[in-house]
Write a protein that holds these residues in place. Structure first.
Motif, mmCIF file in Angstrom:
data_model
loop_
_atom_site.group_PDB
_atom_site.id
_atom_site.type_symbol
_atom_site.label_atom_id
_atom_site.label_comp_id
_atom_site.label_asym_id
_atom_site.label_seq_id
_atom_site.Cartn_x
_atom_site.Cartn_y
_atom_site.Cartn_z
ATOM 1 N N MET A 26 -46.935 -30.089 -19.131
ATOM 2 C CA MET A 26 -46.343 -30.727 -17.961
ATOM 3 C C MET A 26 -44.893 -31.117 -18.241
ATOM 4 O O MET A 26 -44.021 -30.938 -17.385
ATOM 5 C CB MET A 26 -47.186 -31.938 -17.555
ATOM 6 N N GLN A 27 -44.596 -31.597 -19.438
ATOM 7 C CA GLN A 27 -43.222 -31.949 -19.814
ATOM 8 C C GLN A 27 -42.339 -30.704 -19.866
ATOM 9 O O GLN A 27 -41.190 -30.733 -19.414
ATOM 10 C CB GLN A 27 -43.194 -32.632 -21.173
ATOM 11 N N LEU A 28 -42.864 -29.623 -20.436
ATOM 12 C CA LEU A 28 -42.094 -28.380 -20.519
ATOM 13 C C LEU A 28 -41.732 -27.877 -19.129
ATOM 14 O O LEU A 28 -40.577 -27.524 -18.864
ATOM 15 C CB LEU A 28 -42.884 -27.310 -21.278
ATOM 16 N N LEU A 29 -42.711 -27.832 -18.245
ATOM 17 C CA LEU A 29 -42.472 -27.345 -16.893
ATOM 18 C C LEU A 29 -41.463 -28.227 -16.168
ATOM 19 O O LEU A 29 -40.532 -27.731 -15.530
ATOM 20 C CB LEU A 29 -43.795 -27.265 -16.119
ATOM 21 N N ASP A 30 -41.623 -29.524 -16.286
ATOM 22 C CA ASP A 30 -40.700 -30.447 -15.625
ATOM 23 C C ASP A 30 -39.285 -30.288 -16.176
ATOM 24 O O ASP A 30 -38.313 -30.296 -15.420
ATOM 25 C CB ASP A 30 -41.184 -31.887 -15.793
ATOM 26 N N LEU A 32 -37.932 -27.569 -17.528
ATOM 27 C CA LEU A 32 -37.367 -26.312 -17.029
ATOM 28 C C LEU A 32 -36.956 -26.441 -15.569
ATOM 29 O O LEU A 32 -35.931 -25.880 -15.155
ATOM 30 C CB LEU A 32 -38.370 -25.169 -17.202
ATOM 31 N N ARG A 33 -37.717 -27.165 -14.778
ATOM 32 C CA ARG A 33 -37.364 -27.357 -13.374
ATOM 33 C C ARG A 33 -36.084 -28.174 -13.230
ATOM 34 O O ARG A 33 -35.249 -27.880 -12.380
ATOM 35 C CB ARG A 33 -38.489 -28.084 -12.637
ATOM 36 N N ARG A 34 -35.957 -29.206 -14.024
ATOM 37 C CA ARG A 34 -34.818 -30.112 -13.874
ATOM 38 C C ARG A 34 -33.560 -29.605 -14.559
ATOM 39 O O ARG A 34 -32.450 -29.818 -14.071
ATOM 40 C CB ARG A 34 -35.176 -31.484 -14.428
ATOM 41 N N SER A 35 -33.704 -28.930 -15.689
ATOM 42 C CA SER A 35 -32.533 -28.544 -16.485
ATOM 43 C C SER A 35 -32.246 -27.054 -16.503
ATOM 44 O O SER A 35 -31.240 -26.637 -17.053
ATOM 45 C CB SER A 35 -32.711 -29.035 -17.927
ATOM 46 N N GLY A 36 -33.136 -26.252 -15.954
ATOM 47 C CA GLY A 36 -32.910 -24.816 -15.915
ATOM 48 C C GLY A 36 -33.456 -24.107 -17.143
ATOM 49 O O GLY A 36 -34.075 -24.724 -18.015
ATOM 50 N N PRO A 37 -33.240 -22.788 -17.217
ATOM 51 C CA PRO A 37 -33.801 -21.970 -18.288
ATOM 52 C C PRO A 37 -33.431 -22.455 -19.685
ATOM 53 O O PRO A 37 -32.345 -23.006 -19.896
ATOM 54 C CB PRO A 37 -33.212 -20.583 -18.022
ATOM 55 N N ALA A 38 -34.365 -22.250 -20.617
ATOM 56 C CA ALA A 38 -34.160 -22.675 -22.001
ATOM 57 C C ALA A 38 -35.081 -21.869 -22.910
ATOM 58 O O ALA A 38 -36.032 -21.239 -22.454
ATOM 59 C CB ALA A 38 -34.447 -24.167 -22.152
ATOM 60 N N THR A 39 -34.815 -21.938 -24.205
ATOM 61 C CA THR A 39 -35.674 -21.302 -25.202
ATOM 62 C C THR A 39 -36.696 -22.326 -25.695
ATOM 63 O O THR A 39 -36.530 -23.533 -25.498
ATOM 64 C CB THR A 39 -34.862 -20.810 -26.415
ATOM 65 N N GLN A 86 -40.686 -24.786 -7.927
ATOM 66 C CA GLN A 86 -39.969 -26.049 -8.079
ATOM 67 C C GLN A 86 -40.787 -27.265 -7.704
ATOM 68 O O GLN A 86 -40.249 -28.360 -7.594
ATOM 69 C CB GLN A 86 -38.680 -26.016 -7.260
ATOM 70 N N GLY A 87 -42.068 -27.096 -7.515
ATOM 71 C CA GLY A 87 -42.893 -28.246 -7.168
ATOM 72 C C GLY A 87 -44.368 -27.916 -7.279
ATOM 73 O O GLY A 87 -44.766 -26.755 -7.253
ATOM 74 N N ILE A 88 -45.172 -28.956 -7.397
ATOM 75 C CA ILE A 88 -46.626 -28.833 -7.482
ATOM 76 C C ILE A 88 -47.237 -29.606 -6.329
ATOM 77 O O ILE A 88 -46.828 -30.737 -6.046
ATOM 78 C CB ILE A 88 -47.168 -29.406 -8.813
ATOM 79 N N VAL A 89 -48.208 -29.004 -5.675
ATOM 80 C CA VAL A 89 -48.979 -29.688 -4.646
ATOM 81 C C VAL A 89 -50.390 -29.858 -5.200
ATOM 82 O O VAL A 89 -51.047 -28.871 -5.554
ATOM 83 C CB VAL A 89 -49.019 -28.880 -3.334
ATOM 84 N N PHE A 90 -50.835 -31.106 -5.289
ATOM 85 C CA PHE A 90 -52.199 -31.407 -5.729
ATOM 86 C C PHE A 90 -52.922 -31.996 -4.530
ATOM 87 O O PHE A 90 -52.557 -33.058 -4.039
ATOM 88 C CB PHE A 90 -52.200 -32.409 -6.887
ATOM 89 N N ASP A 91 -53.944 -31.303 -4.048
ATOM 90 C CA ASP A 91 -54.737 -31.774 -2.915
ATOM 91 C C ASP A 91 -56.168 -31.982 -3.405
ATOM 92 O O ASP A 91 -56.827 -31.026 -3.829
ATOM 93 C CB ASP A 91 -54.698 -30.752 -1.788
#
Length: 194
Positions: A26-30, A32-39, A86-91
């Motif tokens: 979850m931290q990795l995905l967040d 990448l979403r906030r800071s853009g591509p990375a290794t 760019q987002g997660i929907v949890f229903d």
């Protein structure tokens, strides 16, 4: 995706939850979403993890369609990653009738979201003196308590999200003087009063 394009959101289901329900993923995905591509190495340094751990969890995220290669950034053997959406929907409706293992993953996911919100707020509070007076006056930490029916609560949530989407569409790009990324947390839930 530019900041003004429509945000692509991913709806979680029991299968995709298996690929995401881990705090580091979850931290990795967040990130990448906030800071853009990375290794994997860059992410490891940023998150205080080993590159072996970040590499493994990035591959798991990729297997479930959350991240993908970003080859336009790579040089040589470096593998760059980017978020697919760019987002997660949890229903909660999508998890009715699931077994105990999936229920446990859903609980872990939701608690990690809540923990992330608490960490982000604590970080803001401990670093707010580094921001300009203008930014300090433009922030909010408030709460309200009142009575609603489930229907009114759902209406309020929809309206809050509509306001947020309106401001997202009016947002600025990175070249606009004084603009910064902002984080918005919304929570609405019933409380026991007895």
């Amino acid at each position: 995706m530019t900041e003004h394009e429509e945000r692509k959101q991913r709806r979680l289901d029991p299968r995709s939850l298996r690929g995401l329900a881990h705090p580091l993923r979850m931290q990795l995905l967040d990130t990448l979403r906030r800071s853009g591509p990375a290794t994997a190495s860059q992410l490891a340094e940023r998150l205080g993890e080993s590159s072996g751990a970040t590499s493994y969890h990035l591959r798991q995220l990729a297997a479930h369609g959350f991240v993908e290669d970003a080859p336009e950034h790579g040089k040589g053997r470096e593998r760059w990653w980017r978020a697919v959406d760019q987002g997660i929907v949890f229903d909660a409706e999508d998890f009715k009738g699931v077994g105990p293992e999936v229920r446990g993953m859903a609980e872990m996911y939701l608690h990690e979201v809540a923990n992330t919100h608490a960490r982000e707020l604590a970080t803001w509070l401990s670093t707010r003196d580094r921001w300009s007076e203008e930014w300090s006056r433009s922030t909010d930490m408030s709460n309200a308590t009142f009575r609603l029916t489930p229907e009114l609560a759902a209406e309020l949530v929809a309206k809050m999200h509509a306001v947020i989407e309106d401001y997202r569409s009016r947002g600025t790009d990175t070249d606009t003087p004084g603009s910064e990324q902002v984080r918005i947390h919304t929570h609405l839930f019933p409380i026991e009063t007895k």
